[in-house]
Design a protein around this motif. Sequence first.
Motif, PDB file in Angstrom:
ATOM      1  N   SER A 273      10.697   1.536  22.939  1.00  0.00           N
ATOM      2  CA  SER A 273      11.325   2.859  23.021  1.00  0.00           C
ATOM      3  C   SER A 273      11.480   3.243  24.483  1.00  0.00           C
ATOM      4  N   ARG A 275      12.487   6.667  26.965  1.00  0.00           N
ATOM      5  CA  ARG A 275      12.810   8.091  27.073  1.00  0.00           C
ATOM      6  C   ARG A 275      13.078   8.422  28.536  1.00  0.00           C
ATOM      7  N   THR A 277      14.076  11.677  31.026  1.00  0.00           N
ATOM      8  CA  THR A 277      14.226  13.126  31.117  1.00  0.00           C
ATOM      9  C   THR A 277      14.980  13.452  32.395  1.00  0.00           C
ATOM     10  N   SER A 287      16.503  15.451  27.574  1.00  0.00           N
ATOM     11  CA  SER A 287      15.979  14.100  27.469  1.00  0.00           C
ATOM     12  C   SER A 287      16.910  13.226  26.650  1.00  0.00           C
ATOM     13  N   THR A 288      16.828  11.961  26.916  1.00  0.00           N
ATOM     14  CA  THR A 288      17.557  10.973  26.123  1.00  0.00           C
ATOM     15  C   THR A 288      16.554   9.928  25.658  1.00  0.00           C
ATOM     16  N   THR A 289      16.507   9.708  24.366  1.00  0.00           N
ATOM     17  CA  THR A 289      15.593   8.718  23.805  1.00  0.00           C
ATOM     18  C   THR A 289      16.408   7.579  23.215  1.00  0.00           C
TER      19      THR A 289
ATOM     20  N   ASP B  37       4.958  13.177  17.849  1.00  0.00           N
ATOM     21  CA  ASP B  37       5.647  12.266  18.758  1.00  0.00           C
ATOM     22  C   ASP B  37       4.613  11.765  19.764  1.00  0.00           C
ATOM     23  N   HIS B  39       4.932  10.117  22.550  1.00  0.00           N
ATOM     24  CA  HIS B  39       5.268  10.388  23.951  1.00  0.00           C
ATOM     25  C   HIS B  39       4.866  11.810  24.323  1.00  0.00           C
TER      26      HIS B  39
END
Lengths: 362, 176
Positions: A273, A275, A277, A287-289, B37, B39
């Motif tokens: 994953s 992420r 920000t 943010s983009t995940t 979550d 994170h």
Amino acid sequence: MSGVRSEQELVAGLAELAESAAPPSGVDVCAAVRQGRGRVARRRMSVWGAAAAVLLVCSSVAAGTGGRSAAPVGPAGPGAGSAAPSVSPRPGTPSPGASAPGGATAADGFAPLSVEADFGWLPDSMKVVRYSSGANGLRVQAADDASGQGMRFGLAVYRADELPPVDMRDGTERGLVAAAPVNGREAFWAAPDSTVGGRSVLRWHLANGRWAELTSSAVPPGQQATLMHKVAEKASLGLRPVALPVRLTGVPAAYAVTNADLLRPRAGAGDWSLRLTFSVSPTQSFSTTVVPLGSDWLPRMQAVEGTAGETDPAACREQGGLMVCVQTADRSALTAVGGPAGWLPHVVAIGADPAAWESGTV
Amino acid sequence: MGRTAGSARHVRDAEFTEYVASRAGWLRKVAYLLCSDWHRADDLVQESITKLYANWSRVGQVQNRDGYARTVLVNTYLAEQRSPWWRRIRTVGSEPDAGAVVAADLDASLDLRQALSSLPPRQRAAVVLRYYCDLTVEQTADVLGCSTGNVKSQTSRGLAALRRRVVPARAGGAEA
């Protein structure tokens, strides 16, 4: 756990949920100490600044000038001053020195995530690595599974003007226990015998005067010195971009990556994953995940437009085997690119296979 | 004097580091139940332990250090929820029709996570504190800074919402 028909089932369900597979922890105690020290210092300076201001006012009153002094009593001390926070450029800032309006774009290919060290060798049992940058600095971690509960290693390089904290327990300094040199450079154990989770800290002096630090947890007894030294000696040092599953294009110059966090398998296929920000202004961020399709790590949070319950279908998009989501509560943060739907095309999928990922330039 | 102050700081750092090393995993799990979550859970814990460090002299004076840390974590979570960034964020599909249930053939933990995510922040905090942290109503009220009656109503509503949204997988909802 079959439901929450009873309170007992809820207790069991929550316990089960808390124990579910998790990425390795990104919590950094040393970063908390560094930041905490800064906050304490600022608080003290703020108090002294306030005291100085009071003293100045009192002095003015005593001198007969009162509060109508021609010279306004301004902020005193570092704790005062402009309330508007500033956004410092980071390695992930698209365009250094860019002062163009929000519509200006930076050159493509910049690296949203860079680190100053990477593992060159790890025990075979290490399966997952995590790269992160942000307020806690640049960090690289490795763990033997996604739960983050087993053996772990962390690698960091202190700033040139920063000395590592000294570990003292029971009033005894434990930070200067000599260790075998690392690549010929002097080295010390900072926490060689911690009873808490078998934590060890090895620090060594780099040729450029900075300190590198390798931490470990839950390394089998008797193997700490050997494993730690091997990991340290094989570490790659120096600022380098981290290969990512996406490429950012046409990012407005005003958008700065303030936090980046990549969790990926050390080698081969596996869940991962990312992420990122972005700071748009001192008060606006989004943010983009990015996760591979079907990943269980996809955050359940997505942007909502307007009032509660109205989800924004443009917040996520499938692209090249990836799910790319944008999270923001402040639409104006994305105005320059046309909102969440306008932002997503700036995030170009490279692929779900880490072997094919690209790294930009620092 | 400088040396004394430096030694005191080192002792403080060592105590803090040891404490956090032993509690970070637990705090992370609580944070995860609050925000769903990992994170964000890390971010919450990171911010919470930084606050803990900045107030470590006060922490040293309290009898229940874990309780203090938990309160800081919950307050950090609730403060984040109040901030503009999160105010309008909601879970995908978190506003099902009354009585609607999550598909029964999904993994139960995932169901519960989704259902938890759909609860308003204070309801979720009350449920986690009561049923995961095993706090009494009074202790939960202390953490949340509200009355015991408020805790009871928040918990009751939260539990009711979870019951509506999570159903026994094996029964396909028939037993609910």
